[in-house]
Design a protein around this motif. Structure first.
Motif, short mmCIF file in Angstrom:
data_model
loop_
_atom_site.label_atom_id
_atom_site.label_comp_id
_atom_site.label_asym_id
_atom_site.label_seq_id
_atom_site.Cartn_x
_atom_site.Cartn_y
_atom_site.Cartn_z
N ALA A 122 43.44 28.73 46.92
CA ALA A 122 42.84 27.39 46.79
C ALA A 122 42.21 26.94 48.11
N LYS A 123 41.18 26.12 47.98
CA LYS A 123 40.56 25.59 49.21
C LYS A 123 41.57 24.63 49.88
N LYS A 124 41.56 24.63 51.20
CA LYS A 124 42.54 23.88 52.00
C LYS A 124 42.56 22.39 51.63
N LYS A 147 36.27 30.10 55.38
CA LYS A 147 35.62 30.60 56.61
C LYS A 147 36.35 31.90 56.93
N TRP A 148 35.73 33.01 56.59
CA TRP A 148 36.39 34.30 56.60
C TRP A 148 37.07 34.60 57.94
N GLU A 149 36.37 34.26 59.02
CA GLU A 149 36.93 34.58 60.34
C GLU A 149 38.31 33.91 60.52
N SER A 194 18.67 39.60 47.68
CA SER A 194 18.57 40.19 49.02
C SER A 194 19.51 41.38 49.18
N LYS A 195 20.58 41.41 48.36
CA LYS A 195 21.53 42.53 48.44
C LYS A 195 21.19 43.62 47.42
N GLY A 196 20.12 43.41 46.67
CA GLY A 196 19.70 44.40 45.67
C GLY A 196 20.63 44.42 44.47
N PRO A 206 29.79 36.63 42.95
CA PRO A 206 31.18 36.54 43.43
C PRO A 206 31.28 36.83 44.93
N ARG A 207 32.22 36.13 45.56
CA ARG A 207 32.57 36.41 46.97
C ARG A 207 33.62 37.50 46.90
N THR A 208 33.42 38.56 47.63
CA THR A 208 34.27 39.73 47.40
C THR A 208 35.47 39.84 48.35
N LYS A 209 35.40 39.14 49.48
CA LYS A 209 36.44 39.37 50.51
C LYS A 209 37.82 38.90 50.04
N GLY A 210 37.88 37.74 49.40
CA GLY A 210 39.17 37.21 48.94
C GLY A 210 39.78 38.14 47.90
N PHE A 211 38.94 38.72 47.04
CA PHE A 211 39.46 39.63 46.01
C PHE A 211 40.03 40.88 46.67
N SER A 366 29.86 20.99 49.29
CA SER A 366 28.53 21.54 49.55
C SER A 366 28.59 23.05 49.82
N TYR A 367 29.79 23.62 49.63
CA TYR A 367 29.94 25.07 49.85
C TYR A 367 29.04 25.85 48.87
N GLY A 368 28.24 26.74 49.40
CA GLY A 368 27.34 27.53 48.54
C GLY A 368 26.06 26.80 48.18
C1 LIG Z 1 46.58 35.91 29.52
C2 LIG Z 1 46.02 34.71 30.20
C3 LIG Z 1 45.22 35.04 31.37
C4 LIG Z 1 44.73 34.17 32.21
C5 LIG Z 1 44.99 32.74 32.30
C6 LIG Z 1 44.11 32.09 33.28
C7 LIG Z 1 44.48 31.49 34.40
C8 LIG Z 1 45.83 31.15 34.83
C9 LIG Z 1 46.30 31.72 36.10
C10 LIG Z 1 46.91 31.04 37.09
C11 LIG Z 1 46.90 29.57 37.24
C12 LIG Z 1 47.41 29.15 38.57
C13 LIG Z 1 47.01 28.08 39.21
C14 LIG Z 1 45.84 27.24 38.81
C15 LIG Z 1 45.89 25.85 39.31
C16 LIG Z 1 44.99 25.23 39.96
C17 LIG Z 1 43.79 25.89 40.53
C18 LIG Z 1 42.90 24.92 41.11
C19 LIG Z 1 41.95 25.10 42.00
C20 LIG Z 1 41.82 25.96 43.15
C21 LIG Z 1 40.51 26.68 43.17
C22 LIG Z 1 39.79 26.68 44.45
O1 LIG Z 1 40.10 26.00 45.38
S1 LIG Z 1 38.42 27.73 44.46
C23 LIG Z 1 37.95 27.74 46.17
C24 LIG Z 1 38.78 28.60 47.04
N1 LIG Z 1 38.84 29.95 46.62
C25 LIG Z 1 37.90 30.87 46.92
O2 LIG Z 1 36.91 30.58 47.55
C26 LIG Z 1 38.11 32.26 46.44
C27 LIG Z 1 36.87 33.14 46.53
N2 LIG Z 1 36.34 33.20 47.88
C28 LIG Z 1 36.47 34.28 48.70
O3 LIG Z 1 37.07 35.24 48.28
C29 LIG Z 1 35.85 34.23 50.08
O4 LIG Z 1 35.42 35.51 50.40
C30 LIG Z 1 36.78 33.70 51.17
C31 LIG Z 1 37.26 32.30 50.81
C32 LIG Z 1 37.98 34.59 51.36
C33 LIG Z 1 36.02 33.63 52.51
O5 LIG Z 1 34.88 32.82 52.35
P1 LIG Z 1 33.62 32.86 53.34
O6 LIG Z 1 32.60 31.93 52.80
O7 LIG Z 1 33.99 32.67 54.74
O8 LIG Z 1 33.18 34.35 53.32
P2 LIG Z 1 32.34 35.15 52.26
O9 LIG Z 1 32.70 36.54 52.43
O10 LIG Z 1 32.56 34.67 50.93
O11 LIG Z 1 30.84 34.85 52.72
C34 LIG Z 1 30.06 35.71 53.40
C35 LIG Z 1 29.47 36.72 52.43
O12 LIG Z 1 28.99 36.04 51.26
C36 LIG Z 1 27.58 36.18 51.14
N3 LIG Z 1 27.02 34.94 50.70
C37 LIG Z 1 26.44 33.98 51.40
N4 LIG Z 1 26.06 32.98 50.61
C38 LIG Z 1 26.45 33.33 49.41
C39 LIG Z 1 26.36 32.70 48.16
N5 LIG Z 1 25.78 31.50 48.02
N6 LIG Z 1 26.88 33.31 47.11
C40 LIG Z 1 27.47 34.52 47.23
N7 LIG Z 1 27.58 35.18 48.39
C41 LIG Z 1 27.06 34.59 49.45
C42 LIG Z 1 27.12 36.60 52.48
O13 LIG Z 1 25.94 37.34 52.35
C43 LIG Z 1 28.29 37.43 52.97
O14 LIG Z 1 28.24 38.68 52.33
P3 LIG Z 1 28.97 40.00 52.87
O15 LIG Z 1 28.27 41.13 52.15
O16 LIG Z 1 28.80 40.02 54.34
O17 LIG Z 1 30.40 39.91 52.44
#
Ligand SMILES: CC/C=C\C/C=C\C/C=C\C/C=C\C/C=C\C/C=C\CCC(=O)SCCNC(=O)CCNC(=O)[C@H](O)C(C)(C)COP(=O)(O)OP(=O)(O)OC[C@H]1O[C@@H](n2cnc3c(N)ncnc32)[C@H](O)[C@@H]1OP(=O)(O)O
Ligand SMILES: CCCCCCCCCCCCCCCCCC(=O)OC[C@@H](O)COP(=O)(O)O
Length: 377
Positions: A122-124, A147-149, A194-196, A206-211, A366-368
């Motif tokens: 979850a987001k902080k 913020k991945w770093e 841009s990533k093809g 999808p953001r892949t690092k968290g996964f 405003s994220y994204g």
């Molecule tokens: C049988 C039944 C089955 C199922 C039932 C279903 C569900 C029930 C299960 C459980 C329930 C439990 C609890 C639920 C309760 C409440 C939940 C409520 C809410 C919480 C949800 C949130 O808060 S979501 C927000 C927080 N979470 C995330 O963000 C996760 C995903 N994010 C990531 O993984 C990120 O990578 C990160 C957060 C770890 C880091 O983020 P950061 O931005 O710093 O880094 P990134 O790597 O993502 O960004 C850089 C790379 O991304 C590329 N980029 C740039 N702009 C974009 C863009 N607009 N879109 C996509 N990608 C972009 C950039 O180019 C970089 O690319 P790289 O190639 O260098 O990686």
């Protein structure tokens, strides 16, 4: 029936639900604080107690969805996988386009007996939300700053802590990282280009690092990824206020169980795997748009009574003293006490309104949302 519907939308009913949720939630938060010394003596017992305390809060929202609004949830899944749900740890990957997607997730958690123990990345900002956010500290929810770093170390550490968790849990990941809006979609598709990568119609890229970091840190303790795609019938865009007004929706959830061994360990391969998964998810959404259903058979996990029983327990416990207080207020009414009561009620409803605002896409972060300088290689 229409009368009941009208009753459900009355402000006084809303106030009762908010009051029970807020007061019981704060009492439970307090009880959770009381478990702090126990963590030093027996961590596993403290965790088990907090799972039950957490259930008392989150199940109230499930009760509102299932029993108050009467929303129905249909599960599309393979019957063999169905038998494993709730009996193993799993990572759930869910699309993020609806305001109550987390609540439908919770409903399924409840039906499979993992509501108290379930986790999310979850987001902080959500950790500051009273009741739910505070409860999450004690449930060892993993928070990120997006913020991945800064996240890479803290997220990995929090995930490592879950390796000896004493009860089965589902770990939810919204890999899109934020809720779907047309603008965020447009920007993320520029990134895809841009990533093809092929464009997605119904999802953000999808953001892949968290996964990747989740799979790597939970490997060996989690059995599978549940690829889950949620949609609502009749193109509805349900929200929490609708639920509290007693409005009924129909959710459809398509779940595929993918054994964790099938997910590559290498970061780049894992990222490519996730991108492919989202292309498949997009095709399931297209199927849903065209036919009004997901592929495959449906099963109905039975609704359990515990969420309702828990709500009735807290309502009985808390409405009686409220009644006494109101009676006293009326009998000794002075202009000051009436003004003070109105002020308290207004402050509570503003507070709850702010909490509900956290779930609204119109108030999304405003994220994204910002154009990123693209590197076309
Ligand atoms: C049988 C039944 C089955 C199922 C039932 C279903 C569900 C029930 C299960 C459980 C329930 C439990 C609890 C639920 C309760 C409440 C939940 C409520 C809410 C919480 C949800 C949130 O808060 S979501 C927000 C927080 N979470 C995330 O963000 C996760 C995903 N994010 C990531 O993984 C990120 O990578 C990160 C957060 C770890 C880091 O983020 P950061 O931005 O710093 O880094 P990134 O790597 O993502 O960004 C850089 C790379 O991304 C590329 N980029 C740039 N702009 C974009 C863009 N607009 N879109 C996509 N990608 C972009 C950039 O180019 C970089 O690319 P790289 O190639 O260098 O990686
Ligand atoms: C019994 C019921 C009583 C209900 C009354 C009170 C309701 C209080 C509700 C508090 C809810 C707080 C839990 C919030 C979960 C929100 C999930 C969510 O969707 O978060 C958004 C993030 O993923 C992404 O954020 P954005 O970048 O899109 O911005």
């Amino acid at each position: 029936m229409a009368l009941l519907q009208q009753l459900k939308s009355q402000f006084v009913c809303q106030m009762i639900i908010w009051y029970v949720f807020l007061v019981s939630g704060l009492i439970i938060n307090l009880l959770q604080i009381c478990t702090l010394p126990l963590w030093l003596v027996s961590k596993q017992l403290a965790r088990r107690i907090n799972i039950r305390l957490g259930y008392c809060i989150s199940s109230q929202m499930v009760a509102a969805l299932e029993w108050w609004s009467g929303t129905e949830c249909t599960l599309y899944t393979d019957p063999k996988s169905y038998l494993l749900y709730g009996n193993e740890n799993a990572i759930v990957v869910l699309n993020h386009s609806h305001e109550i997607d987390f609540l439908c997730g919770w409903t399924f958690c409840d039906r499979f007996g993992v509501l108290g123990s379930s986790k999310v990345l979850a987001k902080k900002e959500l950790s500051y939300v009273p009741v739910i956010g505070w409860m999450w500290y004690f449930l060892e929810i993993v928070f990120c700053k997006r913020k991945w770093e800064e996240d890479r170390k803290t997220v990995a550490q929090s995930l490592q802590n879950l390796r000896d968790y004493p009860e089965n849990y589902w770990f939810l990941l919204f890999c899109e990282g934020t809720r779907f809006t047309p603008k965020k979609h447009q920007i993320s598709m520029q990134v895809a280009e841009s990533k093809g990568l092929p464009k997605l119609k119904y999802h953000l890229l999808p953001r892949t690092k968290g996964f990747w970091i989740t799979v790597q840190n939970l490997r060996g303790t989690v059995a599978a990824v549940y690829d889950s795609t949620l949609n609502f019938r009749d193109n509805e865009a349900p929200n929490l206020l609708g639920i509290l007004n007693g409005r009924k929706y129909h959710a459809d959830l398509y779940v595929r169980r993918i054994p964790l061994e099938l997910i590559p360990e290498d970061e780049a391969e894992c990222a490519a795997w996730l991108h492919k998964l989202y292309q498949e998810k997009d095709s399931f959404q297209e199927h849903y748009t065209q036919t009004g259903r997901f592929p495959g058979p449906t099963v109905s996990p039975p609704q359990r009574p515990w969420a309702l029983i828990n709500w009735l327990f807290w309502a009985c416990l808390l409405l009686y003293p409220l009644g006494l207080l109101l009676a006293q207020l009326i009998s000794t009414a002075s202009i000051m006490t009436i003004l003070a009561s109105v002020a308290i009620c207004s402050a509570v409803s503003l507070g709850v309104r702010w909490m509900i605002g956290q779930t609204e896409i119109d108030r999304s972060s405003s994220y994204g949302n910002k154009e990123v300088p693209l590197n076309n290689n």
